[in-house]
Design a protein around this motif. Structure first.
Motif, short mmCIF file in Angstrom:
data_model
loop_
_atom_site.label_atom_id
_atom_site.label_comp_id
_atom_site.label_asym_id
_atom_site.label_seq_id
_atom_site.Cartn_x
_atom_site.Cartn_y
_atom_site.Cartn_z
N ALA A 1 -11.32 69.63 110.22
CA ALA A 1 -11.38 71.09 110.13
C ALA A 1 -10.22 71.73 110.89
N LEU A 2 -9.74 71.06 111.93
CA LEU A 2 -8.61 71.58 112.70
C LEU A 2 -7.27 71.23 112.05
N GLY A 3 -7.29 70.34 111.07
CA GLY A 3 -6.06 69.98 110.37
C GLY A 3 -5.21 68.94 111.07
N VAL A 4 -5.85 68.08 111.89
CA VAL A 4 -5.10 67.04 112.58
C VAL A 4 -5.78 65.69 112.39
N SER A 5 -4.99 64.63 112.49
CA SER A 5 -5.53 63.29 112.32
C SER A 5 -6.04 62.74 113.64
N ARG A 6 -6.97 61.81 113.56
CA ARG A 6 -7.48 61.14 114.75
C ARG A 6 -6.35 60.39 115.44
N GLU A 7 -5.47 59.79 114.66
CA GLU A 7 -4.34 59.05 115.23
C GLU A 7 -3.49 59.95 116.12
N ARG A 8 -3.18 61.13 115.65
CA ARG A 8 -2.37 62.05 116.45
C ARG A 8 -3.11 62.50 117.69
N ALA A 9 -4.39 62.77 117.56
CA ALA A 9 -5.19 63.22 118.70
C ALA A 9 -5.35 62.14 119.76
N GLU A 10 -5.14 60.87 119.38
CA GLU A 10 -5.23 59.78 120.35
C GLU A 10 -3.99 59.64 121.21
N TYR A 11 -2.85 60.13 120.75
CA TYR A 11 -1.64 59.88 121.53
C TYR A 11 -0.99 61.11 122.13
N GLU A 12 -1.50 62.30 121.84
CA GLU A 12 -0.95 63.48 122.49
C GLU A 12 -1.97 64.61 122.49
N ALA A 13 -1.86 65.46 123.51
CA ALA A 13 -2.67 66.66 123.55
C ALA A 13 -2.22 67.57 122.41
N LEU A 14 -3.15 68.32 121.86
CA LEU A 14 -2.83 69.20 120.74
C LEU A 14 -3.30 70.62 121.03
N TRP A 15 -2.47 71.58 120.71
CA TRP A 15 -2.79 73.00 120.81
C TRP A 15 -2.80 73.52 119.39
N ILE A 16 -3.93 74.02 118.94
CA ILE A 16 -4.06 74.49 117.57
C ILE A 16 -4.35 75.99 117.61
N THR A 17 -3.47 76.75 117.00
CA THR A 17 -3.62 78.21 117.00
C THR A 17 -4.70 78.61 116.01
N PRO A 18 -5.20 79.84 116.12
CA PRO A 18 -6.21 80.29 115.16
C PRO A 18 -5.75 80.22 113.70
N ASP A 19 -4.44 80.35 113.46
CA ASP A 19 -3.97 80.26 112.07
C ASP A 19 -3.69 78.83 111.63
N GLY A 20 -3.92 77.84 112.52
CA GLY A 20 -3.79 76.44 112.15
C GLY A 20 -2.48 75.78 112.53
N THR A 21 -1.58 76.48 113.18
CA THR A 21 -0.33 75.87 113.64
C THR A 21 -0.66 74.90 114.76
N VAL A 22 -0.08 73.69 114.69
CA VAL A 22 -0.37 72.65 115.66
C VAL A 22 0.87 72.36 116.50
N TYR A 23 0.68 72.38 117.81
CA TYR A 23 1.72 71.99 118.76
C TYR A 23 1.21 70.77 119.50
N GLY A 24 2.07 69.78 119.68
CA GLY A 24 1.64 68.56 120.34
C GLY A 24 2.41 68.28 121.60
N GLY A 25 1.81 67.46 122.45
CA GLY A 25 2.47 66.97 123.64
C GLY A 25 2.87 68.06 124.60
N ALA A 26 4.15 68.03 125.01
CA ALA A 26 4.66 68.98 125.99
C ALA A 26 4.54 70.42 125.51
N GLN A 27 4.70 70.64 124.21
CA GLN A 27 4.58 72.00 123.71
C GLN A 27 3.13 72.48 123.74
N ALA A 28 2.18 71.57 123.60
CA ALA A 28 0.77 71.95 123.76
C ALA A 28 0.51 72.39 125.20
N VAL A 29 1.10 71.68 126.15
CA VAL A 29 0.96 72.05 127.56
C VAL A 29 1.61 73.41 127.81
N ALA A 30 2.78 73.62 127.24
CA ALA A 30 3.47 74.91 127.40
C ALA A 30 2.62 76.05 126.84
#
Length: 130
Positions: free
Chosen positions: A43-72
């Motif tokens: 429902a969030l539009g991300v794979s389990r594989e990606r969620a296992e190796y980096e933190a993810l920030w998902i905006t209300p419109d579905g844009t996904v930022y991973g890793g360091a950009q999720a922290v930012a």
């Protein structure tokens, strides 16, 4: 549609869980936080594989930022001085430096406080992507 961003972290990693607990206490980001084990990743539009190796920030419109950009993005959401730090980590070259630091931490999270053998990244992964 969601109204708040969502932070997804590796729920099997003790270091990640401890980091999230510290962020909730000290940074107080304006988002929903869930572990990859509890999140409805499809429902969030991300794979389990990606969620296992980096933190993810998902905006209300579905844009996904991973890793360091999720922290930012997490830092930016908190406001005040945290938002200044988060904004500083987003443009190049600071984004590149943040990515390097994130990769080092991700590759060594099983050695860090709270880390366990479950924190070891899946083989062939660990390069946090943007």
């Amino acid at each position: 549609m969601r109204r708040r961003p969502v932070l997804v972290y590796d729920g099997d990693c003790g270091f990640c869980a401890a980091s999230v607990a510290l962020a909730q206490k000290w940074i107080r980001p304006r988002c929903d936080i869930t572990s990859s084990r509890r999140a409805h990743l499809d429902a969030l539009g991300v794979s389990r594989e990606r969620a296992e190796y980096e933190a993810l920030w998902i905006t209300p419109d579905g844009t996904v930022y991973g890793g360091a950009q999720a922290v930012a993005k997490l830092l930016s959401s908190a406001g005040g001085g945290w938002a200044v730090l988060g904004a500083a980590l987003q443009p190049a070259p600071m984004r590149w430096a943040a990515l390097g630091v994130y990769r080092v931490i991700a590759h060594n999270r099983h050695r860090l406080p709270g880390g366990t053998p479950a924190c070891v990244l899946p083989a062939g992964r660990g390069s946090a992507q943007e």
